[in-house]
Design a protein around this motif. Structure first.
Motif, short mmCIF file in Angstrom:
data_model
loop_
_atom_site.label_atom_id
_atom_site.label_comp_id
_atom_site.label_asym_id
_atom_site.label_seq_id
_atom_site.Cartn_x
_atom_site.Cartn_y
_atom_site.Cartn_z
N ASN A 159 -7.62 -37.63 -25.75
CA ASN A 159 -6.41 -38.32 -25.01
C ASN A 159 -4.86 -37.91 -25.68
OD1 ASN A 159 -8.22 -39.54 -23.41
ND2 ASN A 159 -8.58 -41.39 -24.88
N HIS A 195 -9.90 -29.06 -13.06
CA HIS A 195 -10.64 -29.49 -14.03
C HIS A 195 -12.13 -29.12 -13.97
CE1 HIS A 195 -12.70 -32.33 -11.17
NE2 HIS A 195 -11.73 -32.22 -10.55
N CYS A 196 -12.75 -28.96 -15.08
CA CYS A 196 -14.15 -28.69 -15.09
C CYS A 196 -14.95 -29.78 -15.16
CB CYS A 196 -14.35 -27.59 -16.13
SG CYS A 196 -15.93 -26.96 -16.08
N ASN A 197 -15.53 -30.57 -14.23
CA ASN A 197 -16.42 -31.26 -14.08
C ASN A 197 -15.78 -32.87 -14.77
OD1 ASN A 197 -19.10 -32.65 -13.40
ND2 ASN A 197 -19.81 -32.18 -15.49
N CYS A 198 -14.62 -32.90 -14.69
CA CYS A 198 -14.04 -34.31 -15.10
C CYS A 198 -13.16 -34.87 -14.18
CB CYS A 198 -13.75 -33.97 -16.79
SG CYS A 198 -12.28 -32.61 -16.68
N GLU A 212 -12.30 -29.43 -23.78
CA GLU A 212 -13.11 -30.22 -24.85
C GLU A 212 -14.11 -29.62 -25.65
OE1 GLU A 212 -14.31 -33.43 -26.00
OE2 GLU A 212 -13.83 -34.16 -23.91
N ASP A 257 -11.39 -28.92 -8.20
CA ASP A 257 -12.23 -28.68 -9.34
C ASP A 257 -12.34 -27.05 -9.72
OD1 ASP A 257 -14.33 -29.05 -11.17
OD2 ASP A 257 -15.72 -29.77 -9.79
N SER A 291 -14.38 -22.19 -14.57
CA SER A 291 -15.57 -22.89 -15.29
C SER A 291 -16.08 -22.75 -16.37
CB SER A 291 -16.73 -23.29 -14.15
OG SER A 291 -16.27 -24.27 -13.25
N ASP A 294 -17.13 -27.23 -19.93
CA ASP A 294 -17.51 -28.80 -19.17
C ASP A 294 -16.18 -29.50 -20.02
OD1 ASP A 294 -18.27 -30.87 -18.09
OD2 ASP A 294 -20.37 -30.98 -19.21
N GLY A 295 -15.50 -30.46 -18.96
CA GLY A 295 -14.48 -31.09 -19.60
C GLY A 295 -12.96 -30.65 -19.80
N VAL A 338 -9.44 -29.01 -18.88
CA VAL A 338 -8.52 -29.32 -17.74
C VAL A 338 -7.20 -28.29 -17.90
CG1 VAL A 338 -8.86 -31.73 -17.28
CG2 VAL A 338 -7.30 -31.04 -19.07
N ARG A 381 -10.62 -37.64 -15.76
CA ARG A 381 -9.50 -36.98 -16.66
C ARG A 381 -8.35 -36.32 -15.86
NH1 ARG A 381 -12.41 -33.99 -21.05
NH2 ARG A 381 -12.63 -36.01 -21.73
#
Length: 279
Positions: A208, A234-237, A162, A261, A267, A272-273, A275, A240
């Motif tokens: 997306n 995933h990092c904090n999502c 992200e 996570d 991370s 952040d966000g 995957v 998703r």
């Protein structure tokens, strides 16, 4: 104890492994500016992401020392295995190898093997899971090593970010390219080569669409998926990651899907966000 699996902290641990004496995480050290953060059970993802966002310098990591690996190998297990970050991305593999060689000087009959994951994050997790599966089947040490090395040669890792700031800060993406990508909301779809380096597979405008392209890449590159475990970190999502899980389950036959996570090192790179998918 018949076996022990040592994983550097870029690899996420399943919840059931955290209290299991068969598993040990060897922490890397994360550096944000002048601050050093140990990537162990004390790591707090939210605080870390805030510090990275506020720091103009690129966050860095330092691999565990050979002596730290030696301590992890010093156990009663008959078979000891280490799983590390790709040797192309970190010194963790070489450190684990040196620790093994030093251990064998004192205990020449000890059976220790170090696996170069040629991956990272959840890819390491899947390798540890494969080692556990082989050991629980009662395979010999040599059979486990051969089976898992073959598994690694067929594994693929994919990710979508992200936030491109960490790539920009560490010089993997020019400031202009990062600015243009951010302005146009372009998200690169990345993958790992057979040697464990990173390259761009595709790109899309918007997260997306990038996730859809990643799903397509995973399906295209995964043969005999019905027998395989697919893993998502995933990092904090979490939402998703759940959407991705459902997409894979709808479009692929899989033995199992694992969602975790990201830990500290993952991370730092996913940001952040981000995957990551491995299968």
């Amino acid at each position: 104890m018949r076996y022990k699996i040592v994983i550097d902290s870029c690899g996420e641990l399943l919840d059931e492994w955290k209290q299991d004496e068969h598993f040990e995480s060897v922490p890397l050290t994360l550096m944000v500016g002048a601050e050093q953060i140990i990537d162990d059970e004390t790591f707090k993802q939210g605080e870390f992401l805030h510090k990275v966002a506020e720091c103009p310098e690129c966050p860095k990591s330092a691999c565990p020392s050979p002596e730290r690996y030696m301590r992890a190998y010093d156990c009663e297990a008959e078979h000891v295995y280490a799983v590390t970050l790709s040797a192309e991305l970190s010194g963790s593999y070489n450190s684990a190898l040196l620790g093994r060689n030093l251990s064998l000087e004192d205990h020449p009959d000890k059976k220790i093997h170090v696996f170069n994951s040629r991956s990272a994050s959840i890819g390491e997790t899947l390798i540890a899971l494969k080692i556990q599966e082989c050991e629980e089947k009662g395979m010999s040490f040599e059979e486990v090593v051969a089976t898992v090395e073959h598994y690694i040669s067929g594994q693929h890792t994919f990710f979508v970010l992200e936030n491109l700031e960490t790539l920009r800060k560490n010089g993997r993406l020019s400031k202009v390219k990062a600015l243009v990508a951010s302005a146009l909301k372009i998200k690169p779809v990345m993958g790992s080569t057979d040697e464990g380096t990173i390259y761009q597979l595709d790109q899309a405008r918007g997260m997306n669409r990038a996730l859809i392209k990643m799903v397509e890449q995973v399906i295209e590159k995964t043969a005999d998926s019905a027998d395989k475990v697919l893993a998502i970190s995933h990092c904090n999502c979490p939402a998703r990651a759940q959407v991705l899980k459902e997409a894979f389950q709808e479009r692929m036959k899989l033995a199992k899907v694992v969602v975790l996570d990201t830990a500290g090192v993952s991370s730092m790179y996913a940001n952040d966000g981000g995957v990551i998918v491995a299968v």
